[in-house]
Design a protein around this motif. Structure first.
Motif, PDB file in Angstrom:
ATOM      1  N   VAL A 146       9.539   9.667   4.705  1.00 25.72           N
ATOM      2  CA  VAL A 146       8.379   9.412   3.871  1.00 25.72           C
ATOM      3  C   VAL A 146       8.648   8.098   3.138  1.00 25.72           C
ATOM      4  CG1 VAL A 146       6.976  10.140   1.910  1.00 25.72           C
ATOM      5  CG2 VAL A 146       7.830  11.851   3.540  1.00 25.72           C
ATOM      6  N   ILE A 147       7.788   7.107   3.331  1.00 26.51           N
ATOM      7  CA  ILE A 147       7.920   5.859   2.592  1.00 26.51           C
ATOM      8  C   ILE A 147       7.093   5.972   1.323  1.00 26.51           C
ATOM      9  CG2 ILE A 147       7.614   3.357   2.602  1.00 26.51           C
ATOM     10  CD1 ILE A 147       7.826   3.381   5.617  1.00 26.51           C
ATOM     11  N   ASP A 148       7.766   5.963   0.191  1.00 26.41           N
ATOM     12  CA  ASP A 148       7.094   6.049  -1.104  1.00 26.41           C
ATOM     13  C   ASP A 148       6.831   4.646  -1.644  1.00 26.41           C
ATOM     14  OD1 ASP A 148       6.913   8.922  -1.914  1.00 26.41           O
ATOM     15  OD2 ASP A 148       9.067   8.842  -1.555  1.00 26.41           O
ATOM     16  N   THR A 149       5.610   4.422  -2.120  1.00 33.15           N
ATOM     17  CA  THR A 149       5.222   3.115  -2.662  1.00 33.15           C
ATOM     18  C   THR A 149       4.599   3.317  -4.041  1.00 33.15           C
ATOM     19  OG1 THR A 149       3.097   3.302  -1.508  1.00 33.15           O
ATOM     20  CG2 THR A 149       4.848   2.059  -0.397  1.00 33.15           C
ATOM     21  N   PRO A 150       5.422   3.573  -5.063  1.00 37.67           N
ATOM     22  CA  PRO A 150       4.869   3.905  -6.383  1.00 37.67           C
ATOM     23  C   PRO A 150       4.076   2.799  -7.047  1.00 37.67           C
ATOM     24  CG  PRO A 150       7.264   3.641  -6.465  1.00 37.67           C
ATOM     25  CD  PRO A 150       6.891   3.670  -5.027  1.00 37.67           C
ATOM     26  N   LEU A 151       4.207   1.564  -6.565  1.00 34.74           N
ATOM     27  CA  LEU A 151       3.483   0.448  -7.181  1.00 34.74           C
ATOM     28  C   LEU A 151       2.270   0.002  -6.370  1.00 34.74           C
ATOM     29  CD1 LEU A 151       6.496  -1.861  -8.188  1.00 34.74           C
ATOM     30  CD2 LEU A 151       5.639   0.194  -9.331  1.00 34.74           C
ATOM     31  N   MET A 152       1.992   0.653  -5.272  1.00 32.95           N
ATOM     32  CA  MET A 152       1.009   0.147  -4.317  1.00 32.95           C
ATOM     33  C   MET A 152      -0.332  -0.220  -4.949  1.00 32.95           C
ATOM     34  SD  MET A 152       0.238  -0.803  -1.282  1.00 32.95           S
ATOM     35  CE  MET A 152       1.553  -0.213  -0.211  1.00 32.95           C
ATOM     36  N   TRP A 153      -0.838   0.604  -5.850  1.00 32.47           N
ATOM     37  CA  TRP A 153      -2.174   0.361  -6.398  1.00 32.47           C
ATOM     38  C   TRP A 153      -2.126  -0.013  -7.874  1.00 32.47           C
ATOM     39  CZ3 TRP A 153      -4.835  -0.454  -2.370  1.00 32.47           C
ATOM     40  CH2 TRP A 153      -4.630   0.292  -1.206  1.00 32.47           C
ATOM     41  N   LEU A 154      -0.973  -0.477  -8.341  1.00 32.53           N
ATOM     42  CA  LEU A 154      -0.828  -0.881  -9.734  1.00 32.53           C
ATOM     43  C   LEU A 154      -0.962  -2.394  -9.887  1.00 32.53           C
ATOM     44  CD1 LEU A 154       2.227   1.240 -10.984  1.00 32.53           C
ATOM     45  CD2 LEU A 154      -0.182   1.885 -10.834  1.00 32.53           C
TER      46      LEU A 154
ATOM     47  N   LYS B 223       0.144  -5.778 -12.116  1.00 28.44           N
ATOM     48  CA  LYS B 223       1.440  -6.104 -12.706  1.00 28.44           C
ATOM     49  C   LYS B 223       1.532  -5.546 -14.126  1.00 28.44           C
ATOM     50  CE  LYS B 223       3.957  -8.156 -10.650  1.00 28.44           C
ATOM     51  NZ  LYS B 223       4.949  -7.620  -9.680  1.00 28.44           N
ATOM     52  N   ALA B 224       0.422  -5.542 -14.859  1.00 29.89           N
ATOM     53  CA  ALA B 224       0.422  -4.968 -16.197  1.00 29.89           C
ATOM     54  C   ALA B 224       0.737  -3.476 -16.136  1.00 29.89           C
ATOM     55  CB  ALA B 224      -0.929  -5.194 -16.871  1.00 29.89           C
ATOM     56  N   GLN B 225       0.194  -2.783 -15.158  1.00 24.34           N
ATOM     57  CA  GLN B 225       0.462  -1.350 -15.014  1.00 24.34           C
ATOM     58  C   GLN B 225       1.903  -1.091 -14.576  1.00 24.34           C
ATOM     59  OE1 GLN B 225      -2.859  -0.685 -12.323  1.00 24.34           O
ATOM     60  NE2 GLN B 225      -3.906   0.561 -13.870  1.00 24.34           N
ATOM     61  N   THR B 226       2.490  -2.042 -13.858  1.00 24.80           N
ATOM     62  CA  THR B 226       3.897  -1.910 -13.490  1.00 24.80           C
ATOM     63  C   THR B 226       4.776  -1.997 -14.732  1.00 24.80           C
ATOM     64  OG1 THR B 226       3.498  -2.828 -11.283  1.00 24.80           O
ATOM     65  CG2 THR B 226       5.759  -2.880 -12.078  1.00 24.80           C
ATOM     66  N   TRP B 227       4.426  -2.898 -15.652  1.00 23.49           N
ATOM     67  CA  TRP B 227       5.136  -2.943 -16.934  1.00 23.49           C
ATOM     68  C   TRP B 227       4.944  -1.641 -17.704  1.00 23.49           C
ATOM     69  CZ3 TRP B 227       8.876  -6.066 -17.849  1.00 23.49           C
ATOM     70  CH2 TRP B 227       8.878  -7.380 -17.360  1.00 23.49           C
ATOM     71  N   GLN B 228       3.743  -1.090 -17.633  1.00 24.40           N
ATOM     72  CA  GLN B 228       3.468   0.177 -18.307  1.00 24.40           C
ATOM     73  C   GLN B 228       4.340   1.289 -17.734  1.00 24.40           C
ATOM     74  OE1 GLN B 228      -0.643   1.641 -19.713  1.00 24.40           O
ATOM     75  NE2 GLN B 228      -0.398   2.577 -17.708  1.00 24.40           N
ATOM     76  N   LEU B 229       4.509   1.301 -16.418  1.00 30.97           N
ATOM     77  CA  LEU B 229       5.355   2.308 -15.783  1.00 30.97           C
ATOM     78  C   LEU B 229       6.794   2.165 -16.259  1.00 30.97           C
ATOM     79  CD1 LEU B 229       5.923   4.576 -13.793  1.00 30.97           C
ATOM     80  CD2 LEU B 229       6.024   2.851 -11.958  1.00 30.97           C
ATOM     81  N   ALA B 230       7.284   0.925 -16.328  1.00 31.75           N
ATOM     82  CA  ALA B 230       8.650   0.706 -16.824  1.00 31.75           C
ATOM     83  C   ALA B 230       8.793   1.241 -18.245  1.00 31.75           C
ATOM     84  CB  ALA B 230       8.988  -0.782 -16.767  1.00 31.75           C
TER      85      ALA B 230
ATOM     86  N   ASP C 276       6.925   3.640 -19.593  1.00 28.86           N
ATOM     87  CA  ASP C 276       6.865   5.102 -19.496  1.00 28.86           C
ATOM     88  C   ASP C 276       8.224   5.687 -19.118  1.00 28.86           C
ATOM     89  OD1 ASP C 276       4.168   5.014 -20.088  1.00 28.86           O
ATOM     90  OD2 ASP C 276       3.502   5.287 -18.012  1.00 28.86           O
ATOM     91  N   LEU C 277       8.987   4.931 -18.344  1.00 23.33           N
ATOM     92  CA  LEU C 277      10.309   5.368 -17.902  1.00 23.33           C
ATOM     93  C   LEU C 277      11.386   5.078 -18.942  1.00 23.33           C
ATOM     94  CD1 LEU C 277       9.998   4.098 -14.227  1.00 23.33           C
ATOM     95  CD2 LEU C 277      10.179   6.496 -14.905  1.00 23.33           C
ATOM     96  N   GLY C 278      10.949   4.513 -20.086  1.00 27.39           N
ATOM     97  CA  GLY C 278      11.883   4.200 -21.163  1.00 27.39           C
ATOM     98  C   GLY C 278      12.768   3.012 -20.878  1.00 27.39           C
ATOM     99  N   ALA C 279      12.278   2.086 -20.043  1.00 27.06           N
ATOM    100  CA  ALA C 279      13.147   1.004 -19.588  1.00 27.06           C
ATOM    101  C   ALA C 279      12.471  -0.365 -19.604  1.00 27.06           C
ATOM    102  CB  ALA C 279      13.631   1.311 -18.173  1.00 27.06           C
ATOM    103  N   LEU C 280      11.464  -0.557 -20.440  1.00 24.72           N
ATOM    104  CA  LEU C 280      10.768  -1.844 -20.437  1.00 24.72           C
ATOM    105  C   LEU C 280      11.720  -2.992 -20.777  1.00 24.72           C
ATOM    106  CD1 LEU C 280       7.216  -2.663 -21.503  1.00 24.72           C
ATOM    107  CD2 LEU C 280       9.040  -4.115 -22.352  1.00 24.72           C
TER     108      LEU C 280
END
Length: 221
Positions: free
Chosen positions: A153-161, A163-170, A172-176
């Protein structure tokens, strides 16, 4: 958390580091694989190895230097300008890179008993690279499963994000702050906020500004 093991295609940049942190949250066991393909800056390889070590994950480095010899591009040749003319692929596009990286990552994944391959490709902010599209990933996923008779299974967690949402994910993960200060995205080989002028830095900094503006207004992207 999902059971099992994942292999993260890892460059030490913003996107792949965010994916690595996401995978560490999602899977019981995670390993990384980085490819040496003749990229301009060996610092990218050092950065990837350093982050993997700090996060406590096994790190693999595979030699794909032939790729840089086969396809002229600005990521492996210092005499080529980094540019993107309208209607053409960016000079930073490397023919076959994600095809080969994901294929070799799959071979490695099978050997280490991993079913999931995680990659930071993104169609929303993909800079015109055809091998970052969702349709490509889905097609390759089917091909890899058929070629090795193995349920990848190829996981692509950023596919539809964005760049601002990618920062948001970081965040959310406590790692900005970790992603901002430890990663190397810059085409000129400058860690953290980079040179500030290359296309990769402009995309990264614009996304960060958009995320910070939304955060200050209490808006979730």
């Amino acid at each position: 958390m999902r059971k099992g093991k994942a292999v993260v295609v890892f460059s030490g940049g913003q996107d792949s580091t965010t994916c690595l942190l996401w995978a560490l949250r999602e899977f019981e066991e995670v390993e990384t694989v980085t490819f040496q393909y003749g990229q301009r800056h060996s610092l990218e390889l050092e950065c990837a190895a350093s982050i993997a070590k700090e996060l406590g994950v096994r790190h693999h480095l595979l030699d794909m230097s032939l790729l840089g010899q086969l396809t002229p591009n600005a990521l492996t040749r210092h005499d080529m300008a980094i540019e993107h003319e309208e209607g053409q692929l960016p000079s930073t596009f490397v023919d076959g890179r994600n095809l080969l990286f994901l294929s070799f990552a799959a071979v490695l994944a099978k050997q280490v008993g991993a079913k999931n391959i995680v990659t930071g490709v993104c169609q929303t902010d993909f800079s015109g690279y055809p091998d970052c599209r969702d349709i490509f990933v889905k097609s390759l996923n089917v091909t890899l499963n058929l070629s090795m008779d193995y349920e990848f299974v190829i996981d692509t967690p950023l596919m539809w994000l964005t760049k601002a949402q990618t920062w948001q994910l970081a965040d959310d993960l406590g790692a900005l702050d970790f992603v901002r200060n430890r990663t190397l995205t810059c085409y000129e080989g400058v860690i953290a906020d980079g040179c500030g002028t290359c296309p990769a830095c402009l995309l990264r900094s614009r996304g960060l500004r958009e995320y910070e503006a939304a955060q200050s207004e209490g808006v979730r992207l």
